[in-house]
Design an enzyme around this catalytic site. Structure first.
Site, mmCIF file in Angstrom:
data_model
loop_
_atom_site.group_PDB
_atom_site.id
_atom_site.type_symbol
_atom_site.label_atom_id
_atom_site.label_comp_id
_atom_site.label_asym_id
_atom_site.label_seq_id
_atom_site.Cartn_x
_atom_site.Cartn_y
_atom_site.Cartn_z
ATOM 1 N N SER A 1 110.868 -16.153 69.955
ATOM 2 C CA SER A 1 111.010 -16.708 71.214
ATOM 3 C C SER A 1 112.532 -16.796 71.633
ATOM 4 C CB SER A 1 110.256 -18.121 71.635
ATOM 5 O OG SER A 1 110.753 -18.760 70.523
ATOM 6 N N HIS B 1 104.491 -14.374 72.882
ATOM 7 C CA HIS B 1 105.518 -13.675 73.831
ATOM 8 C C HIS B 1 105.079 -12.164 73.690
ATOM 9 C CE1 HIS B 1 108.232 -16.924 74.775
ATOM 10 N NE2 HIS B 1 107.845 -17.209 73.429
ATOM 11 N N LYS C 1 101.962 -17.409 79.769
ATOM 12 C CA LYS C 1 103.420 -16.652 79.808
ATOM 13 C C LYS C 1 102.977 -15.231 80.471
ATOM 14 C CE LYS C 1 105.593 -19.252 76.424
ATOM 15 N NZ LYS C 1 105.641 -19.858 75.101
HETATM 16 C C1 PLP Z 1 105.589 -21.124 74.436
HETATM 17 C C2 PLP Z 1 105.259 -21.060 72.979
HETATM 18 C C3 PLP Z 1 104.198 -21.884 72.385
HETATM 19 C C4 PLP Z 1 103.646 -22.917 73.480
HETATM 20 O O1 PLP Z 1 102.677 -22.487 74.193
HETATM 21 P P1 PLP Z 1 102.386 -23.203 75.646
HETATM 22 O O2 PLP Z 1 101.261 -22.645 75.987
HETATM 23 O O3 PLP Z 1 103.445 -23.190 76.576
HETATM 24 O O4 PLP Z 1 102.185 -24.617 75.228
HETATM 25 C C5 PLP Z 1 103.982 -21.744 71.367
HETATM 26 N N1 PLP Z 1 104.439 -20.616 70.504
HETATM 27 C C6 PLP Z 1 105.541 -19.951 70.844
HETATM 28 C C7 PLP Z 1 106.273 -19.001 70.132
HETATM 29 C C8 PLP Z 1 106.013 -20.043 72.368
HETATM 30 O O5 PLP Z 1 106.911 -19.546 72.808
#
Ligand code: PLP
Length: 405
Positions: A187, A215, A246
């Protein structure tokens, strides 16, 4: 007393240039967004920081689907999934997600969660019991780290993308259950885990591979099916976590895996059982989001992302060649996450401030989110950015480089 204790800790955070501040967005998530600054003034900023990679968060069809879902099912779910909160919208979404993942995981079933953080806690605590060992990649997301900490299973950490080290750790392990756990796209770095090699290790060592595709889902692979599809992998040993706030533009997450794994999560995962189901309207909107992602619009936006990435990388490459003394570094990345490593916290904050003055929002990411000395601008691209947007970012970065040189 508590407040003195907390004030001391807050001062220590400030002394290291690590204070984080909230900003209020006053318009929808989009490349240009109205944001209220610390001075209370609203400004239109060109944003390079959201994870809304396909620009779906403000898509009119999704807003309409959310409204339609609310008309059909009301605002809230009323209870947890196992009591009465599981609606036909949730069930339909789970079937669609399972179908999207089925090429990678034979007979996959999917389970919807309120957030990705909770999905990761659920998987690691439920599967990481006392009979298991968790092998965790060092750059994993905080939710995987916390899930591993909460799990009964001991945790062995392996270095970033270090396949030989993981091979050795697995070879020396005598536990009955072995879980390899990794982000698919890291990330804060934007690079992609060597999932093909990790799956080969899982097969060789009778281990399971848990892939957090927060991602990659929506961005990589045919029809945006994610990083497993990008690699063309197929195995029963894969457990995929995808997030839906996302690229999918809404909220929530899912776990896709062999039906037995999903059945066990329903019985045993506390982060699934003891929480109110997300509003059915969210699931209803997500069905529309999956259709957009897999359709022409999704494909066009992914193609645009690839063009924008190339434009940005070429431009930053030229800039770094003109200012080698700054020691900035663009991480090698083929994803919409394009981090520019600045180094010290204060320097990263100065660069972010120059960009802010130019009307651009690219926050400085600092420890503990990233390793000390690698504070960075985490530039993220969106499929609805334009080539002119990238030119503006490059011009502002050039200004920052002049100022810091
Ligand atoms: C954003 C993210 C999460 C968490 O997901 P949410 O739905 O925002 O709680 C988990 N793993 C990674 C790698 C992320 O970037």
């Amino acid at each position: 007393m508590l407040l003195d204790h907390l004030n001391q800790k807050l001062q220590a955070i400030a002394a290291k240039d690590l204070t984080r501040v909230l900003r209020e967005a006053e318009s929808a998530t989009a490349p240009v967004q109205r944001v209220r600054g610390a001075d209370g003034q609203s400004r239109e900023l060109l944003m390079f920081c959201s994870n809304d990679y396909l620009g779906l968060a403000a898509h009119p069809a999704l807003a309409e689907a959310l409204a339609e879902g609310a008309r059909l099912y009301g605002a809230g779910s009323g209870s947890s999934h196992l009591i009465s909160g599981h609606s036909s919208a949730h069930a339909a979404l789970e079937r669609a997600l399972a179908a999207a993942v089925a090429p990678a995981i034979p007979n996959a079933e999917a389970l919807f969660f309120c957030t990705g953080f909770m999905a990761n806690l659920a998987v690691l605590t439920a599967l990481g019991d006392a009979d298991a060992v968790i092998f965790s990649e060092e750059l994993n997301h905080a939710s995987l780290i916390d899930g591993a900490r909460l799990a009964k299973a001991p945790v062995q950490r392996y270095a970033h993308c270090d396949v030989p080290q993981l091979d050795a750790l697995l070879g020396a392990c005598t536990a009955r259950i072995k879980l390899i756990v990794t982000d698919a796209v890291f990330s804060m770095d934007g690079d992609v885990a060597p999932l093909d090699k990790l799956l080969a290790l899982a097969e060789r060592h009778d281990a399971w591979l848990v892939v957090d595709d927060a991602h990659g889902f929506g961005v990589l692979g045919p029809q945006g099916r994610g990083t497993l599809a990008h690699f063309g992998l197929r195995s029963e040993r894969l457990i995929m976590v995808g997030t839906l706030g996302k690229a999918a533009g809404v909220a929530g997450a899912f776990v896709a895996a062999h039906p037995t794994v999903i059945q066990y999560l329903i019985q045993a995962a506390r982060a699934y059982i003891f929480t109110t189901a997300a509003p059915p309207a969210v699931a209803h909107a997500l069905l529309q989001s999956l259709a957009l992602m897999a359709g022409d619009e999704g494909a066009q936006r992914r193609a645009n992302l690839v063009r924008l990435q190339a434009q940005l990388r070429a431009g930053v490459g030229d800039l770094l060649a003109r200012h080698p003394q700054l020691g900035w570094r663009l991480v090698a990345s083929d994803t919409p996450i394009q981090p520019l490593i600045i180094g010290e916290n204060a320097a990263a904050l100065r660069v972010a401030a120059v960009l802010d003055r130019a009307g651009l929002r690219v926050p400085a990411i600092r420890p503990p989110t990233v390793a000390p000395g690698t504070a960075r601008l985490r530039i993220t691209l969106c499929g609805t950015h334009t080539s002119a947007d990238i030119d503006r970012l490059l011009a502002a970065l050039a200004e920052a480089a002049e100022e810091l040189a």
